[in-house]
Design a protein around this motif. Structure first.
Motif, PDB file in Angstrom:
ATOM      1  N   ARG A  78      19.244 -12.699 -31.011  1.00  0.00           N
ATOM      2  CA  ARG A  78      18.007 -12.574 -30.235  1.00  0.00           C
ATOM      3  C   ARG A  78      18.124 -11.532 -29.131  1.00  0.00           C
ATOM      4  O   ARG A  78      17.107 -11.011 -28.652  1.00  0.00           O
ATOM      5  CB  ARG A  78      17.647 -13.933 -29.619  1.00  0.00           C
ATOM      6  N   VAL A  79      19.336 -11.230 -28.723  1.00  0.00           N
ATOM      7  CA  VAL A  79      19.523 -10.341 -27.572  1.00  0.00           C
ATOM      8  C   VAL A  79      19.853  -8.917 -28.030  1.00  0.00           C
ATOM      9  O   VAL A  79      20.274  -8.692 -29.165  1.00  0.00           O
ATOM     10  CB  VAL A  79      20.647 -10.876 -26.657  1.00  0.00           C
ATOM     11  N   LYS A  80      19.674  -7.985 -27.106  1.00  0.00           N
ATOM     12  CA  LYS A  80      20.005  -6.597 -27.416  1.00  0.00           C
ATOM     13  C   LYS A  80      21.510  -6.399 -27.414  1.00  0.00           C
ATOM     14  O   LYS A  80      22.076  -5.851 -28.364  1.00  0.00           O
ATOM     15  CB  LYS A  80      19.348  -5.661 -26.391  1.00  0.00           C
ATOM     16  N   ASN A  81      22.146  -6.829 -26.351  1.00  0.00           N
ATOM     17  CA  ASN A  81      23.604  -6.790 -26.260  1.00  0.00           C
ATOM     18  C   ASN A  81      24.096  -8.070 -25.592  1.00  0.00           C
ATOM     19  O   ASN A  81      23.471  -8.560 -24.634  1.00  0.00           O
ATOM     20  CB  ASN A  81      24.083  -5.577 -25.460  1.00  0.00           C
ATOM     21  N   LEU A  82      25.201  -8.606 -26.100  1.00  0.00           N
ATOM     22  CA  LEU A  82      25.763  -9.837 -25.557  1.00  0.00           C
ATOM     23  C   LEU A  82      27.206  -9.579 -25.157  1.00  0.00           C
ATOM     24  O   LEU A  82      28.036  -9.189 -25.983  1.00  0.00           O
ATOM     25  CB  LEU A  82      25.703 -10.952 -26.605  1.00  0.00           C
ATOM     26  N   TYR A  83      27.483  -9.781 -23.876  1.00  0.00           N
ATOM     27  CA  TYR A  83      28.838  -9.604 -23.352  1.00  0.00           C
ATOM     28  C   TYR A  83      29.425 -10.988 -23.040  1.00  0.00           C
ATOM     29  O   TYR A  83      28.863 -11.744 -22.240  1.00  0.00           O
ATOM     30  CB  TYR A  83      28.815  -8.747 -22.087  1.00  0.00           C
ATOM     31  N   VAL A  84      30.537 -11.302 -23.691  1.00  0.00           N
ATOM     32  CA  VAL A  84      31.180 -12.597 -23.494  1.00  0.00           C
ATOM     33  C   VAL A  84      32.463 -12.384 -22.696  1.00  0.00           C
ATOM     34  O   VAL A  84      33.399 -11.725 -23.173  1.00  0.00           O
ATOM     35  CB  VAL A  84      31.492 -13.277 -24.841  1.00  0.00           C
ATOM     36  N   PHE A  85      32.490 -12.933 -21.484  1.00  0.00           N
ATOM     37  CA  PHE A  85      33.642 -12.751 -20.598  1.00  0.00           C
ATOM     38  C   PHE A  85      34.627 -13.907 -20.797  1.00  0.00           C
ATOM     39  O   PHE A  85      34.301 -15.065 -20.548  1.00  0.00           O
ATOM     40  CB  PHE A  85      33.177 -12.673 -19.142  1.00  0.00           C
ATOM     41  N   GLN A  86      35.803 -13.540 -21.247  1.00  0.00           N
ATOM     42  CA  GLN A  86      36.819 -14.533 -21.605  1.00  0.00           C
ATOM     43  C   GLN A  86      37.998 -14.490 -20.640  1.00  0.00           C
ATOM     44  O   GLN A  86      38.583 -13.438 -20.404  1.00  0.00           O
ATOM     45  CB  GLN A  86      37.315 -14.267 -23.032  1.00  0.00           C
ATOM     46  N   ARG A  87      38.344 -15.659 -20.087  1.00  0.00           N
ATOM     47  CA  ARG A  87      39.562 -15.779 -19.287  1.00  0.00           C
ATOM     48  C   ARG A  87      40.744 -16.101 -20.202  1.00  0.00           C
ATOM     49  O   ARG A  87      41.766 -15.430 -20.183  1.00  0.00           O
ATOM     50  CB  ARG A  87      39.400 -16.868 -18.230  1.00  0.00           C
TER      51      ARG A  87
ATOM     52  N   ILE B 193      22.495 -17.331 -29.825  1.00  0.00           N
ATOM     53  CA  ILE B 193      21.609 -16.353 -29.170  1.00  0.00           C
ATOM     54  C   ILE B 193      21.932 -14.915 -29.560  1.00  0.00           C
ATOM     55  O   ILE B 193      21.193 -13.999 -29.193  1.00  0.00           O
ATOM     56  CB  ILE B 193      21.681 -16.490 -27.637  1.00  0.00           C
ATOM     57  N   ALA B 194      23.020 -14.708 -30.289  1.00  0.00           N
ATOM     58  CA  ALA B 194      23.482 -13.341 -30.572  1.00  0.00           C
ATOM     59  C   ALA B 194      22.427 -12.473 -31.257  1.00  0.00           C
ATOM     60  O   ALA B 194      22.294 -11.278 -30.952  1.00  0.00           O
ATOM     61  CB  ALA B 194      24.748 -13.389 -31.428  1.00  0.00           C
TER      62      ALA B 194
ATOM     63  N   LYS C 181      27.681  -5.925 -34.143  1.00  0.00           N
ATOM     64  CA  LYS C 181      27.777  -4.713 -33.327  1.00  0.00           C
ATOM     65  C   LYS C 181      27.275  -4.914 -31.900  1.00  0.00           C
ATOM     66  O   LYS C 181      27.689  -4.188 -30.990  1.00  0.00           O
ATOM     67  CB  LYS C 181      26.997  -3.577 -33.997  1.00  0.00           C
ATOM     68  N   ASN C 182      26.395  -5.883 -31.705  1.00  0.00           N
ATOM     69  CA  ASN C 182      25.821  -6.067 -30.364  1.00  0.00           C
ATOM     70  C   ASN C 182      26.554  -7.127 -29.532  1.00  0.00           C
ATOM     71  O   ASN C 182      26.130  -7.465 -28.429  1.00  0.00           O
ATOM     72  CB  ASN C 182      24.340  -6.447 -30.471  1.00  0.00           C
TER      73      ASN C 182
END
Length: 537
Positions: free
Chosen positions: A245-254, A242-243, A356-357
């Protein structure tokens, strides 16, 4: 010529058995394995009396679930002329591969091993088959063996009660129908109850939010601000899909994941043609894949193994080589031992973070807001929140309401640690079988192998019970206790028993999901049923 190929196949597969078994240094395994394979290959059969055939035809089995497990059970039972019905809560067959439709959804085990040995598929397009391919494969299997007619869709099993007087199970469905049967086989699986973290103020979030297993097909990701919580198996597939397709992608990692390359991206048509024309070559390829993965278990899944440490160093460097940002290189190399959590193959997950996004966030989540996620350092504005947080394995295993002859439920008997003899049978619950039950999931190879081993054991139990005029069989507590001691002992030797926060362990840090040994060990243990280990009536 056909006879020559049959003889060649027998000799060659026997040699493969020798090679794979030598890994474990057991001459006993070798001799028994060759003997059994040759017997099966020669289609050894014993004559069956009319009385026995009549007993089998009057036996009725309820199968719960129409995924890999339920389909395998149905095929094996049909072959022995045993009546059955499959109850499936969903509108169609497929199980996991029907429900999970998120972008990039695929199997992380090589396809030619992730299929039935009795119905190989020479037409897999990629080494790691997509969700749609696997679902179509299962439909093809059901059509070939003509078992769809035995399936009842949109029908959940509400309760199973064992009547000690009749020695039968009474199964109640969501349609308030009751069925009496001699045996119950659960193929419900262990990964079907989504696990969604309880985040503070989540009710105030006004954007779209859903779990990866409940993917919202109507949700438009184009040009949106999207957050994915989690970096496990599903996130590894979703993020690169999906990277762009989206404007910005935030991936939250534990915690980061050990992500390896998934080798060849596709099988050329020539390879598929060869597999179709020469089934022996396909079987050879399948066995080589099996041996390769078994070697990986021997190398990786041994605590404090020198080879595992060496592989860990190589993979650490490979992860860093795929990342451009120095900060990312530090954050995305796991600090826990390889094998403690599931290894996730991907050719493009790590490289996606060079875009970059795409942003990796390792700050702990404090709460949700109306339009975003708040951490202890920042607030991230988002439109869509995707939970790639896996499944509640305990809830999945304990999802059925099973009541024994003494009125005690199986969930009460289990407590916080579900357990079963060989992951199949539980003391106090006669004629009840689990496929992919406790301690039979795998972290390195195909669970379809386990399903077939288990179903061979289940079928042997049903036939011995039926053919000998018995009404029920129940595994002895002593036998199960000894098996649990073995599982616990073996688990302590494996990296997945360490405290890395994996879903393999329960709240007390005990492994209740993974099989802790090699697959030939399990195959040997499930070859046949010893009635001395059971209470029979």
């Amino acid at each position: 010529m056909e006879i020559f190929f049959e003889r060649f196949e027998s000799i060659f597969v026997s040699c493969l058995l020798i090679a794979s078994m030598l890994i474990y240094g057991s001459l006993w395994y070798i001799l028994v394995g060759i003997t059994i394979y040759l017997f099966v290959n020669l289609h050894l059969k014993t004559s069956i009396s009319q009385e026995v055939l009549q007993r089998r035809s009057s036996t009725f089995v309820v199968i719960i679930g129409a995924g890999f497990s339920g389909i395998c059970a149905a095929i094996k039972l049909k072959k022995e002329n045993i009546k059955f019905i499959i109850f499936e809560a969903a509108p169609d067959l497929g199980g996991t591969w029907l429900h999970n439709v998120y972008p990039g959804c695929a199997c992380d085990i090589e396809a030619h091993l992730y299929c039935f040995s009795f119905y190989p598929n020479p037409s897999w397009k990629t080494p790691y088959a997509s969700q749609s391919e696997i679902l179509q494969y299962l439909k093809n299997v059901c059509n070939f063996y003509d078992i769809r007619q035995h399936m009842r869709f949109n029908t959940a099993v509400q309760k199973c009660y064992f009547d000690s007087k009749t020695q039968q199970w009474k199964v109640t469905t969501s349609g308030n129908e009751e069925f009496l049967c001699n045996f119950v086989i659960s193929g419900a699986g262990v990964l079907h109850m989504p696990k969604i973290p309880v985040l503070k103020d989540c009710v105030f979030f006004k954007g779209e939010s859903f779990h990866s297993a409940k993917w919202n097909k109507e949700c438009n990701l184009e040009g949106k601000l999207v957050a994915v919580i989690g970096t496990g198996a599903s996130a590894v597939q979703i993020v690169p899909s999906i990277a762009d397709r989206v404007k910005n992608l935030y991936v939250f990692q534990r915690t980061p994941t050990w992500s390896s390359f998934n080798q060849t991206p596709f099988y050329p048509r020539g390879t598929q043609t060869v597999f179709k024309m020469f089934p022996t070559i396909l079987k050879l390829f399948r066995w080589l894949t099996f041996v390769k993965l078994e070697i990986s278990f021997y190398v990786i899944f041994r605590s404090k193994s020198y080879l595992a440490k060496l592989i860990q160093q190589v993979m650490s460097k490979a992860i860093q080589d795929q990342l451009q940002n120095e900060s990312l290189k530090k954050k995305m190399v796991p600090s826990y031992d390889i094998g403690c959590k599931r290894i996730t193959p991907s050719n493009n997950f790590l490289q996606t973070f060079n875009k970059k996004n795409v942003h990796l966030v390792t700050e702990p989540i404090i709460s949700l807001t109306e339009d975003g996620i708040k951490t202890d350092e920042n607030e991230y504005k988002i439109d869509i929140l995707i939970y790639a947080t896996g499944f509640d394995v305990v809830a999945s295993i304990k999802s059925l309401n099973i009541i024994g002859p003494d009125g005690v439920t199986l969930n009460e008997r289990w407590g916080n640690k579900p357990n079963a003899y060989l992951g199949i049978m539980c003391p106090g619950f006669p004629n009840l079988f689990y496929l992919l039950g406790p301690n039979t999931v795998l972290g390195h190879s195909s669970v379809v192998w386990m399903i077939e081993c288990q179903m061979n054991f289940v079928l042997d139990a049903i036939l011995k019970c039926t053919d000998n005029g018995l009404k029920s069989l129940e595994v002895l507590s002593k036998v199960n206790d000894e098996f649990q001691c073995y599982v616990t002992s073996e688990s302590k030797k494996r990296p997945f028993s360490s405290s890395c926060g994996s879903w393999y362990l329960n709240k007390d840090g005990e492994n209740f999901t993974l099989w802790p040994s090699h697959l030939l060990n399990y195959w040997w243990r499930t070859l046949s049923v010893d009635l001395k280990e059971f209470k029979v009536q």
